[in-house]
Design a protein around this motif. Structure first.
Motif, short mmCIF file in Angstrom:
data_model
loop_
_atom_site.label_atom_id
_atom_site.label_comp_id
_atom_site.label_asym_id
_atom_site.label_seq_id
_atom_site.Cartn_x
_atom_site.Cartn_y
_atom_site.Cartn_z
N ASN A 179 10.12 -14.73 -45.69
CA ASN A 179 9.02 -14.06 -46.38
C ASN A 179 7.82 -14.02 -45.45
O ASN A 179 7.14 -15.03 -45.25
CB ASN A 179 8.68 -14.78 -47.69
N LEU A 231 7.97 -4.56 -43.72
CA LEU A 231 8.52 -4.91 -45.01
C LEU A 231 8.45 -6.42 -45.17
O LEU A 231 8.73 -7.17 -44.23
CB LEU A 231 9.98 -4.45 -45.12
N GLN A 249 10.26 -8.60 -46.60
CA GLN A 249 11.48 -9.34 -46.30
C GLN A 249 12.47 -8.41 -45.61
O GLN A 249 13.67 -8.47 -45.85
CB GLN A 249 12.09 -9.92 -47.57
N GLY A 250 11.95 -7.57 -44.71
CA GLY A 250 12.82 -6.62 -44.03
C GLY A 250 13.62 -7.27 -42.93
O GLY A 250 13.30 -8.34 -42.43
N GLY A 259 12.70 -3.39 -40.22
CA GLY A 259 11.60 -3.69 -41.11
C GLY A 259 10.22 -3.54 -40.53
O GLY A 259 9.25 -4.01 -41.10
N ILE A 286 7.04 3.81 -48.80
CA ILE A 286 7.64 2.47 -48.88
C ILE A 286 7.35 1.82 -50.22
O ILE A 286 8.24 1.27 -50.88
CB ILE A 286 7.13 1.59 -47.72
N HIS A 324 9.34 -1.49 -52.35
CA HIS A 324 9.28 -2.54 -51.33
C HIS A 324 7.85 -3.07 -51.21
O HIS A 324 6.89 -2.31 -51.27
CB HIS A 324 9.71 -2.00 -49.98
N ASN A 325 7.72 -4.38 -51.02
CA ASN A 325 6.43 -4.98 -50.69
C ASN A 325 6.27 -5.00 -49.17
O ASN A 325 7.26 -5.12 -48.43
CB ASN A 325 6.35 -6.40 -51.25
N LEU A 326 5.04 -4.91 -48.72
CA LEU A 326 4.83 -4.86 -47.27
C LEU A 326 3.49 -5.48 -46.91
O LEU A 326 2.63 -5.72 -47.76
CB LEU A 326 4.90 -3.42 -46.76
#
Length: 320
Positions: free
Chosen positions: A99, A142, A144-145, A150, A167, A172-174
């Motif tokens: 993370n 990203l 958790q890319g 990512g 995104i 997706h969280n970034l």
């Protein structure tokens, strides 16, 4: 020793090197695909099966959990821990490193220098906060890319806005992070057992990001400065990783910034660049952990037994 390596395939180059190094030191080594491992709990015991056959006991586990199977793979790692098997990298430490924002929060809270970073859930908010990281160009990651897919660079506010909306629209969280191009050393440090054992400078191919080791960056062995060494070793210890690759950007000599922590570093490329047997060093660390050597980082809590029972639950690992 009997060593178990958790990896999607024995043919993956880094997994293959660990198998070779373990067997060269006289150990029995098996590779298990984490998604083929079945788990059983009943409040008294923690059991493990592989393709429906009970797993035979092992002395230590080396996890190399792919991002694509992160949740299930880390549950498997944790099940081995419940069975009392020493781990090279715990599930908690791997999850912490995966993370990106949480790991950066941890490092920042302990005084580790990091690139300026912002995170928000709304594209308009993130665009408005770009000034806090020094303006464009910026890195967009990203949360958790995967390492190969990512990360992107946005060189204008228009391209940033389009990327953010696309995104975030996919759920997706970034994070958006300061990007300093061609102004410092991009360094990867391999840390094993809390000690920096190898370091390279990464030079990207033309048109490629320096952060993408798996896309052909050229590696050159370097000697670390004391500040680089301390930053890498302290980072791995804070995250709790026995084996880690810590990525640094040294923009101003003597002031490295940590921008990434990886729990499953690629080994053959680093070994070729440094001339070191990194797989052998990892196996040696596994031997130390089996012998009762102290772990890096904060000790993990012992699994708690149900309050109605005074004795510890039986934990067994069965055969494949």
């Amino acid at each position: 020793m009997k060593i178990t390596i958790l990896s999607r395939s024995a043919s993956i180059s880094s997994t293959k090197r660990l198998v070779e190094a373990g067997r060269a030191r006289g150990h029995q080594v098996r590779v298990l695909n984490p998604v083929r491992v079945e788990m059983h709990l009943d409040g008294q015991r923690a059991n493990l099966y592989y393709r429906r056959r009970k797993l035979s006991p092992c002395d230590v586990v080396i996890p190399r959990i792919a991002q694509s199977i992160n949740n299930y793979g880390l549950a498997v790692v944790n099940q081995f821990a419940m069975c009392g098997v020493p781990l090279v990298n715990t599930a908690r430490a791997i999850a912490e490193s995966r993370n990106k924002m949480r790991s950066l929060q941890l490092l920042s809270a302990h005084g580790i220098d990091i690139p300026a970073t912002v995170m928000a859930r709304d594209a308009a908010d993130l665009k408005a906060m770009v000034g806090l990281v020094g303006g464009v160009p910026v890195l967009v990651k990203l949360l958790q890319g995967q390492e190969k897919h990512g990360v992107m660079v946005c060189e204008s506010l228009q391209s940033l806005e389009a990327a953010l909306e696309a995104i975030l629209g996919l759920g997706h969280n970034l994070v958006v992070q300061q990007y300093v191009q061609n102004k410092g050393q991009d360094v990867r440090v391999v840390v094993v057992g809390g000690r920096a054992v190898a370091a390279v400078r990464r030079r990207p191919r033309v048109g490629r990001l320096s952060y993408t080791l798996n896309r052909g960056a050229r590696l050159e062995r370097i000697e670390l400065t004391e500040s680089q060494r301390k930053a890498a070793e302290r980072t791995a210890t804070l995250v709790g990783l026995e084996v880690a690759a810590v990525d640094l950007l040294d923009v101003q000599e003597g002031h490295p910034k940590v921008f990434e922590v990886n729990s499953s570093p690629a080994l053959p490329e680093m070994e070729a660049a440094t001339g070191l047997d990194l797989a052998g060093i990892i196996i040696e660390r596994a031997e130390q952990l089996v012998a009762g050597g102290p772990r890096v980082g904060v000790p993990e809590p012992e699994p708690r037994t149900p309050s109605r029972r005074k004795r510890r639950p039986k934990a067994s690992v069965g055969e494949a």
